[in-house]
Design an enzyme around this catalytic site. Structure first.
Site, PDB file in Angstrom:
ATOM      1  N   LYS A  93       1.789   1.857  -3.649  1.00 53.28           N
ATOM      2  CA  LYS A  93       0.570   2.098  -4.435  1.00 53.28           C
ATOM      3  C   LYS A  93       0.058   3.508  -4.169  1.00 53.28           C
ATOM      4  CE  LYS A  93      -2.335  -1.127  -4.032  1.00 53.28           C
ATOM      5  NZ  LYS A  93      -3.382  -2.083  -3.695  1.00 53.28           N
TER       6      LYS A  93
ATOM      7  N   ASP B 237     -12.068  -3.881   1.838  1.00 56.64           N
ATOM      8  CA  ASP B 237     -11.222  -4.831   1.103  1.00 56.64           C
ATOM      9  C   ASP B 237     -12.048  -6.119   1.072  1.00 56.64           C
ATOM     10  OD1 ASP B 237      -8.317  -5.271   0.027  1.00 56.64           O
ATOM     11  OD2 ASP B 237      -8.638  -7.017   1.268  1.00 56.64           O
TER      12      ASP B 237
ATOM     13  N   GLN C 121       0.818  -1.213   0.000  1.00 57.84           N
ATOM     14  CA  GLN C 121       0.000   0.000   0.000  1.00 57.84           C
ATOM     15  C   GLN C 121       0.855   1.269   0.000  1.00 57.84           C
ATOM     16  OE1 GLN C 121      -3.597  -0.824   0.498  1.00 57.84           O
ATOM     17  NE2 GLN C 121      -3.857   1.154  -0.473  1.00 57.84           N
TER      18      GLN C 121
ATOM     19  N   LYS D 147      -2.854  -0.949   6.616  1.00 59.26           N
ATOM     20  CA  LYS D 147      -3.825  -2.006   6.288  1.00 59.26           C
ATOM     21  C   LYS D 147      -4.306  -2.639   7.592  1.00 59.26           C
ATOM     22  CE  LYS D 147      -5.740  -4.184   2.784  1.00 59.26           C
ATOM     23  NZ  LYS D 147      -6.155  -3.694   1.461  1.00 59.26           N
TER      24      LYS D 147
ATOM     25  N   ASN E 224     -16.307  -7.063  -5.501  1.00 57.05           N
ATOM     26  CA  ASN E 224     -16.325  -5.664  -5.911  1.00 57.05           C
ATOM     27  C   ASN E 224     -15.400  -5.395  -7.106  1.00 57.05           C
ATOM     28  OD1 ASN E 224     -14.670  -2.924  -5.424  1.00 57.05           O
ATOM     29  ND2 ASN E 224     -16.829  -2.601  -4.999  1.00 57.05           N
TER      30      ASN E 224
HETATM   31  P1  NDP Z   1     -14.730  -9.029  -2.290  1.00 63.47           P
HETATM   32  O1  NDP Z   1     -14.857  -9.586  -0.916  1.00 63.47           O
HETATM   33  O2  NDP Z   1     -15.771  -8.117  -2.811  1.00 63.47           O
HETATM   34  O3  NDP Z   1     -14.579 -10.222  -3.353  1.00 63.47           O
HETATM   35  C1  NDP Z   1     -13.542 -11.137  -3.276  1.00 63.47           C
HETATM   36  C2  NDP Z   1     -13.769 -12.194  -4.329  1.00 63.47           C
HETATM   37  O4  NDP Z   1     -12.628 -13.049  -4.392  1.00 63.47           O
HETATM   38  C3  NDP Z   1     -14.950 -13.077  -4.019  1.00 63.47           C
HETATM   39  O5  NDP Z   1     -15.508 -13.530  -5.212  1.00 63.47           O
HETATM   40  C4  NDP Z   1     -14.307 -14.221  -3.241  1.00 63.47           C
HETATM   41  O6  NDP Z   1     -15.043 -15.417  -3.318  1.00 63.47           O
HETATM   42  C5  NDP Z   1     -12.994 -14.368  -3.958  1.00 63.47           C
HETATM   43  N1  NDP Z   1     -11.995 -14.866  -2.995  1.00 63.47           N
HETATM   44  C6  NDP Z   1     -11.611 -14.294  -1.834  1.00 63.47           C
HETATM   45  N2  NDP Z   1     -10.703 -15.046  -1.206  1.00 63.47           N
HETATM   46  C7  NDP Z   1     -10.531 -16.119  -1.976  1.00 63.47           C
HETATM   47  C8  NDP Z   1      -9.714 -17.261  -1.876  1.00 63.47           C
HETATM   48  N3  NDP Z   1      -8.898 -17.457  -0.812  1.00 63.47           N
HETATM   49  N4  NDP Z   1      -9.768 -18.159  -2.879  1.00 63.47           N
HETATM   50  C9  NDP Z   1     -10.585 -17.956  -3.952  1.00 63.47           C
HETATM   51  N5  NDP Z   1     -11.391 -16.900  -4.101  1.00 63.47           N
HETATM   52  C10 NDP Z   1     -11.351 -15.996  -3.133  1.00 63.47           C
HETATM   53  O7  NDP Z   1     -13.282  -8.348  -2.327  1.00 63.47           O
HETATM   54  P2  NDP Z   1     -12.729  -7.247  -3.351  1.00 63.47           P
HETATM   55  O8  NDP Z   1     -13.289  -7.472  -4.704  1.00 63.47           O
HETATM   56  O9  NDP Z   1     -12.865  -5.937  -2.702  1.00 63.47           O
HETATM   57  O10 NDP Z   1     -11.173  -7.601  -3.329  1.00 63.47           O
HETATM   58  C11 NDP Z   1     -10.574  -8.530  -4.259  1.00 63.47           C
HETATM   59  C12 NDP Z   1      -9.091  -8.271  -4.339  1.00 63.47           C
HETATM   60  O11 NDP Z   1      -8.872  -6.920  -4.773  1.00 63.47           O
HETATM   61  C13 NDP Z   1      -8.316  -8.422  -3.033  1.00 63.47           C
HETATM   62  O12 NDP Z   1      -7.017  -8.898  -3.312  1.00 63.47           O
HETATM   63  C14 NDP Z   1      -8.220  -6.989  -2.532  1.00 63.47           C
HETATM   64  O13 NDP Z   1      -7.129  -6.801  -1.657  1.00 63.47           O
HETATM   65  C15 NDP Z   1      -8.011  -6.254  -3.850  1.00 63.47           C
HETATM   66  N6  NDP Z   1      -8.323  -4.843  -3.820  1.00 63.47           N
HETATM   67  C16 NDP Z   1      -9.585  -4.387  -3.499  1.00 63.47           C
HETATM   68  C17 NDP Z   1      -9.846  -3.038  -3.502  1.00 63.47           C
HETATM   69  C18 NDP Z   1     -11.206  -2.511  -3.265  1.00 63.47           C
HETATM   70  O14 NDP Z   1     -11.397  -1.299  -3.471  1.00 63.47           O
HETATM   71  N7  NDP Z   1     -12.180  -3.293  -2.882  1.00 63.47           N
HETATM   72  C19 NDP Z   1      -8.781  -2.052  -3.781  1.00 63.47           C
HETATM   73  C20 NDP Z   1      -7.538  -2.630  -4.191  1.00 63.47           C
HETATM   74  C21 NDP Z   1      -7.323  -3.974  -4.173  1.00 63.47           C
HETATM   75  P3  NDP Z   1     -15.947 -15.886  -2.084  1.00 63.47           P
HETATM   76  O15 NDP Z   1     -17.196 -15.076  -2.179  1.00 63.47           O
HETATM   77  O16 NDP Z   1     -16.144 -17.318  -2.300  1.00 63.47           O
HETATM   78  O17 NDP Z   1     -15.144 -15.582  -0.855  1.00 63.47           O
END
Ligand code: NDP
Length: 443
Positions: free
Chosen positions: A113, A165, A110, A125, A239
């Protein structure tokens, strides 16, 4: 042993059982070597030793009562890693896999970034090993209130501003904001990702996914290509994944997959984004349900999404979800570009395959910086007590992502590593933080 190698060896010895933190630090420090070696004043000031040591690490107990009246205890974290260029900023992750090493890797990433966004925000974080999946709204609320009852004393609009997150979306941010306000009596921008009626910013929900696609589009444009007409494979269904799919589709691409921790969907006609939004964000269901409505699509249990043939891959789920074998499969299938929506989704070996295979590779700290950049725009609006329009925020987001693409491209070229955007992004992010740390003395 050189300075960088010595610091990495000490870091690994001093922080055992934190493999993700080792991985993130190894990637960053190895790629900034040319900058470090060109200036001996960094070593004299122990700059790297200070950079890899968080300014503060907070761990706390989070007790709460479930719907059956049983007491549950989780562990809470906030790592305030580096405030050289601004107040700590970075999300909160609620997932059973969360531990100190994972929060440290995320906090370390972070720093760079946030620097890349060009905005005045430091790196931090936090999160908890709490799993919101399968919990009732009341349970999530009680957990969030307990979590904030400790966290509130460490954060503030001018000191540390957490966001969402994995596992932390609008619902969780709302509950935490309510509890912060109740305890402190302050109506201030202490969290970002808030609801639009209480200080949230338009575009924040879409920002990480949209920003990812803006940056990858620019990276493609620089090579005379674009998203138009391309087949895109996306992992995750949260997201970042959903809004990346939306923007890629708007730019004329066909997105053919989503995944969650149980399996993945392959829809050769293009995924139904509105259906997945409702499924994941409203009904909080599983992707396995997708084929009930879309009989032409396939659902597969387990991993395998990277074996789907595509032009562009956007990993948007979690760390280390794309390994060397996955990278080889993508290259063999003719993939031309990869943009990391998740944090550190590709292993170091996978990145190596992409770079050697001539794949345009946009690393997470550049590609997913749109989320935190828009969070910083939310902080600005909160300070001004104003709300900007969707188009205003979207235009600023796009401008920031195009600028990040330019920076990572220029810095890579400057150090003789043309098209190595991993090095370019790390160097660009590092330089600003290093200059600020050097100017502020030994602190
Ligand atoms: P969400 O909780 O909205 O979604 C996460 C998604 O990834 C879900 O579909 C989840 O599936 C899947 N997932 C999570 N953990 C695992 C795992 N161990 N194995 C397989 N699938 C997994 O999170 P975000 O979309 O916000 O975040 C996704 C990524 O983006 C993360 O790495 C986060 O750090 C990064 N990120 C997010 C930001 C944001 O603004 N939200 C900003 C910058 C980076 P399931 O529903 O089955 O858990």
């Amino acid at each position: 042993m050189g300075y960088v190698d010595r610091v990495l060896t000490e870091l690994i010895a001093k922080n055992p059982a934190q493999p993700e933190f080792h991985q993130a630090a190894t990637e960053v420090l190895n790629t900034i070597k040319p900058v470090i070696e060109a200036d001996s004043s960094y070593e004299k000031a122990a700059l790297l030793e200070r950079l890899v040591e968080p300014e503060r690490q907070i761990m706390f107990r989070v007790p709460w009562i479930d719907d059956n009246g049983n007491v549950q205890v989780n562990r809470g974290f906030r790592v305030q890693f580096n405030s050289a260029i601004g107040p700590y900023k970075g999300g909160l992750r609620f997932h059973p896999s969360v531990n100190l090493g994972i929060i440290k890797f995320l906090g370390f990433e972070q720093i760079f970034k946030n620097s890349l966004t060009g905005l005045p925000i430091g790196g931090g974080k936090g999160g908890s090993d709490f799993d919101p999946k399968g919990k009732s709204d009341n349970e999530v609320m009680r957990f969030c209130q307990s979590f904030m009852t400790e966290l509130y004393r460490h954060i503030g609009a001018d000191t540390d501003v957490p966001a969402g997150d994995i596992g932390v979306g609008g619902r969780e941010v709302g509950y935490m904001y309510g509890q912060y306000k109740r305890i402190t009596g302050l109506y201030e921008g202490v969290l970002t990702g808030k609801g639009l009626t209480f200080g949230g910013s338009l575009v924040r929900t879409e920002a990480t996914g949209y920003g990812l696609v803006y940056l990858v589009e620019q990276m493609l444009n620089d090579k005379g290509m674009s998203f138009k007409g391309k087949t895109v494979v996306i992992s995750g269904a949260g997201n970042v994944a959903v809004y990346a799919a939306e923007k890629a589709t708007q730019l004329g691409a066909k997105v053919v997959s989503f995944s969650d921790s149980n399996g993945y969907v392959y829809d050769k006609d293009g995924v139904d984004i509105e259906y997945v939004k409702d499924l994941k964000f409203v009904r909080r269901g599983r992707l396995a349900e997708y084929t009930q409505k879309h009989s032409n699509a396939e659902y597969h249990e387990g991993k395998g999404v990277w074996n789907i043939k595509c032009d562009i891959a956007l990993p948007c789920a979690t760390q280390n979800e794309l390994n060397e074998a996955d990278a080889k499969a993508l290259v063999a299938n003719g993939c031309i570009a990869v943009g990391e929506g998740a944090n550190m989704p590709s292993t170091l070996e996978a990145i190596d395959v992409f770079l050697k295979g001539g794949v345009l590779f946009a690393p997470a700290k550049a590609a997913n910086a749109g989320g935190v950049a828009t969070s910083a725009l939310e902080m600005s609006q909160n300070s001004e007590r104003l709300s900007w329009t969707f188009d205003e925020v979207d235009a600023k987001l796009k401008g920031i992502m195009i600028n990040i693409c330019k920076e990572m491209t220029e810095q890579a070229a400057l150090y003789g590593m043309k098209d190595n955007f991993v090095a370019g992004a790390n160097i660009a992010g590092f330089k600003k933080v290093a200059e600020a740390m050097m100017a502020q003395g030994i602190v």
